[in-house]
Design an enzyme around this catalytic site. Sequence first.
Site, PDB file in Angstrom:
ATOM      1  N   GLU A 251       0.861  -1.185   0.000  1.00 37.11           N
ATOM      2  CA  GLU A 251       0.000   0.000   0.000  1.00 37.11           C
ATOM      3  C   GLU A 251       0.896   1.234   0.000  1.00 37.11           C
ATOM      4  OE1 GLU A 251      -0.709  -2.280   2.708  1.00 37.11           O
ATOM      5  OE2 GLU A 251      -2.014  -3.335   1.299  1.00 37.11           O
TER       6      GLU A 251
ATOM      7  N   TYR B 111       7.006   2.944  -8.332  1.00 42.42           N
ATOM      8  CA  TYR B 111       6.483   1.574  -8.430  1.00 42.42           C
ATOM      9  C   TYR B 111       5.985   1.268  -9.851  1.00 42.42           C
ATOM     10  CZ  TYR B 111       6.845   0.911  -3.382  1.00 42.42           C
ATOM     11  OH  TYR B 111       7.319   0.766  -2.098  1.00 42.42           O
TER      12      TYR B 111
HETATM   13  C1  LIG Z   1      10.056   5.920  -3.444  1.00 37.10           C
HETATM   14  C2  LIG Z   1      11.544   5.839  -3.111  1.00 37.10           C
HETATM   15  C3  LIG Z   1      11.800   4.614  -2.233  1.00 37.10           C
HETATM   16  C4  LIG Z   1      12.339   5.675  -4.421  1.00 37.10           C
HETATM   17  O1  LIG Z   1      13.702   5.459  -4.104  1.00 37.10           O
HETATM   18  P1  LIG Z   1      14.887   5.929  -5.080  1.00 37.10           P
HETATM   19  O2  LIG Z   1      16.140   5.331  -4.594  1.00 37.10           O
HETATM   20  O3  LIG Z   1      14.869   7.398  -5.253  1.00 37.10           O
HETATM   21  O4  LIG Z   1      14.436   5.248  -6.456  1.00 37.10           O
HETATM   22  P2  LIG Z   1      15.376   4.864  -7.714  1.00 37.10           P
HETATM   23  O5  LIG Z   1      16.505   5.832  -7.821  1.00 37.10           O
HETATM   24  O6  LIG Z   1      15.741   3.431  -7.626  1.00 37.10           O
HETATM   25  O7  LIG Z   1      14.338   5.107  -8.894  1.00 37.10           O
HETATM   26  C5  LIG Z   1      14.091   4.182  -9.944  1.00 37.10           C
HETATM   27  C6  LIG Z   1      13.172   4.838 -10.945  1.00 37.10           C
HETATM   28  O8  LIG Z   1      11.875   5.093 -10.359  1.00 37.10           O
HETATM   29  C7  LIG Z   1      11.347   6.339 -10.851  1.00 37.10           C
HETATM   30  N1  LIG Z   1      11.255   7.316  -9.758  1.00 37.10           N
HETATM   31  C8  LIG Z   1      11.822   7.241  -8.531  1.00 37.10           C
HETATM   32  N2  LIG Z   1      11.466   8.303  -7.777  1.00 37.10           N
HETATM   33  C9  LIG Z   1      10.661   9.064  -8.550  1.00 37.10           C
HETATM   34  C10 LIG Z   1       9.996  10.307  -8.344  1.00 37.10           C
HETATM   35  N3  LIG Z   1      10.068  10.978  -7.169  1.00 37.10           N
HETATM   36  N4  LIG Z   1       9.256  10.822  -9.375  1.00 37.10           N
HETATM   37  C11 LIG Z   1       9.179  10.171 -10.554  1.00 37.10           C
HETATM   38  N5  LIG Z   1       9.794   8.980 -10.814  1.00 37.10           N
HETATM   39  C12 LIG Z   1      10.529   8.447  -9.819  1.00 37.10           C
HETATM   40  C13 LIG Z   1      12.347   6.821 -11.908  1.00 37.10           C
HETATM   41  O9  LIG Z   1      11.948   6.273 -13.164  1.00 37.10           O
HETATM   42  C14 LIG Z   1      13.639   6.194 -11.426  1.00 37.10           C
HETATM   43  O10 LIG Z   1      14.586   6.040 -12.460  1.00 37.10           O
HETATM   44  P3  LIG Z   1      15.479   7.335 -12.931  1.00 37.10           P
HETATM   45  O11 LIG Z   1      15.977   8.004 -11.690  1.00 37.10           O
HETATM   46  O12 LIG Z   1      16.567   6.693 -13.738  1.00 37.10           O
HETATM   47  O13 LIG Z   1      14.545   8.196 -13.725  1.00 37.10           O
HETATM   48  C15 LIG Z   1      12.040   7.135  -2.407  1.00 37.10           C
HETATM   49  O14 LIG Z   1      11.612   8.255  -3.154  1.00 37.10           O
HETATM   50  C16 LIG Z   1      11.537   7.301  -0.981  1.00 37.10           C
HETATM   51  O15 LIG Z   1      12.144   6.801  -0.037  1.00 37.10           O
HETATM   52  N6  LIG Z   1      10.413   8.024  -0.788  1.00 37.10           N
HETATM   53  C17 LIG Z   1       9.895   8.297   0.562  1.00 37.10           C
HETATM   54  C18 LIG Z   1       9.344   7.053   1.219  1.00 37.10           C
HETATM   55  C19 LIG Z   1       8.313   6.379   0.346  1.00 37.10           C
HETATM   56  O16 LIG Z   1       7.532   7.023  -0.328  1.00 37.10           O
HETATM   57  N7  LIG Z   1       8.323   5.028   0.364  1.00 37.10           N
HETATM   58  C20 LIG Z   1       7.428   4.226  -0.463  1.00 37.10           C
HETATM   59  C21 LIG Z   1       6.150   3.944   0.186  1.00 37.10           C
HETATM   60  S1  LIG Z   1       6.316   2.881   1.587  1.00 37.10           S
END
Ligand SMILES: CC(C)(COP(=O)(O)OP(=O)(O)OC[C@H]1O[C@@H](n2cnc3c(N)ncnc32)[C@H](O)[C@@H]1OP(=O)(O)O)[C@@H](O)C(=O)NCCC(=O)NCCS
Length: 171
Positions: A109, A121
Amino acid sequence: MSFSIRLARSAEAAQLARLSRDLIEYDLPWRWSAERVLRCLKDRATNGIVAVAGGRILGFALMHYLDAEAHLLLLAVTPAQRRSGVGRALVTWLEDTARVAGVGTIRLEVRAGNEGARAFYRQLGYREGQLLPGYYEGREAALRLSRRLWSPATEAASQVKALLLNWRPST
Ligand SMILES: CC(C)(COP(=O)(O)OP(=O)(O)OC[C@H]1O[C@@H](n2cnc3c(N)ncnc32)[C@H](O)[C@@H]1OP(=O)(O)O)[C@@H](O)C(=O)NCCC(=O)NCCS
């Protein structure tokens, strides 16, 4: 950026709980206390992993395994390390482990207003499903997401394909 992924240690439970409070549960009551995270780390049906570089935790994830499904409970990457592939590497590690364990589907979720996580995701192949109004303390909606890793039907089809490709007429 170079980092590695390993299982989380019990001594890290308090730090992971704080990361959850600040990065995932912000503006909501703190439900993932250190005690709750520690219980999960000690639970044989739950995997806790961390991405680390130079002794620092860059991100973490917690996933609970059921028979045919797994539930991604928590995932976060520290703000300074985002968009460097840490989140993708954590989820890929868990998906690979789930496949080995025979798990067909991963569910989770996400806060409906968390556009960044939803985009993340989607990029990783997760499908958005049911909207759950008021899921978070009656204050905010959640969106259910899932990804099918494999199904018995596709598994059987790939085995038949492999048999056909390897078939040789007997001489
Ligand atoms: C969601 C989260 C875990 C993503 O982690 P991350 O290490 O930044 O993700 P990645 O670098 O592996 O991203 C992989 C791809 O996902 C997509 N992506 C990741 N974050 C994104 C954003 N904020 N907006 C749009 N696309 C995004 C991109 O396509 C990215 O590839 P690119 O950077 O080459 O374009 C991070 O933003 C986070 O910790 N958010 C706060 C907590 C949270 O929301 N957790 C999830 C719900 S429990």
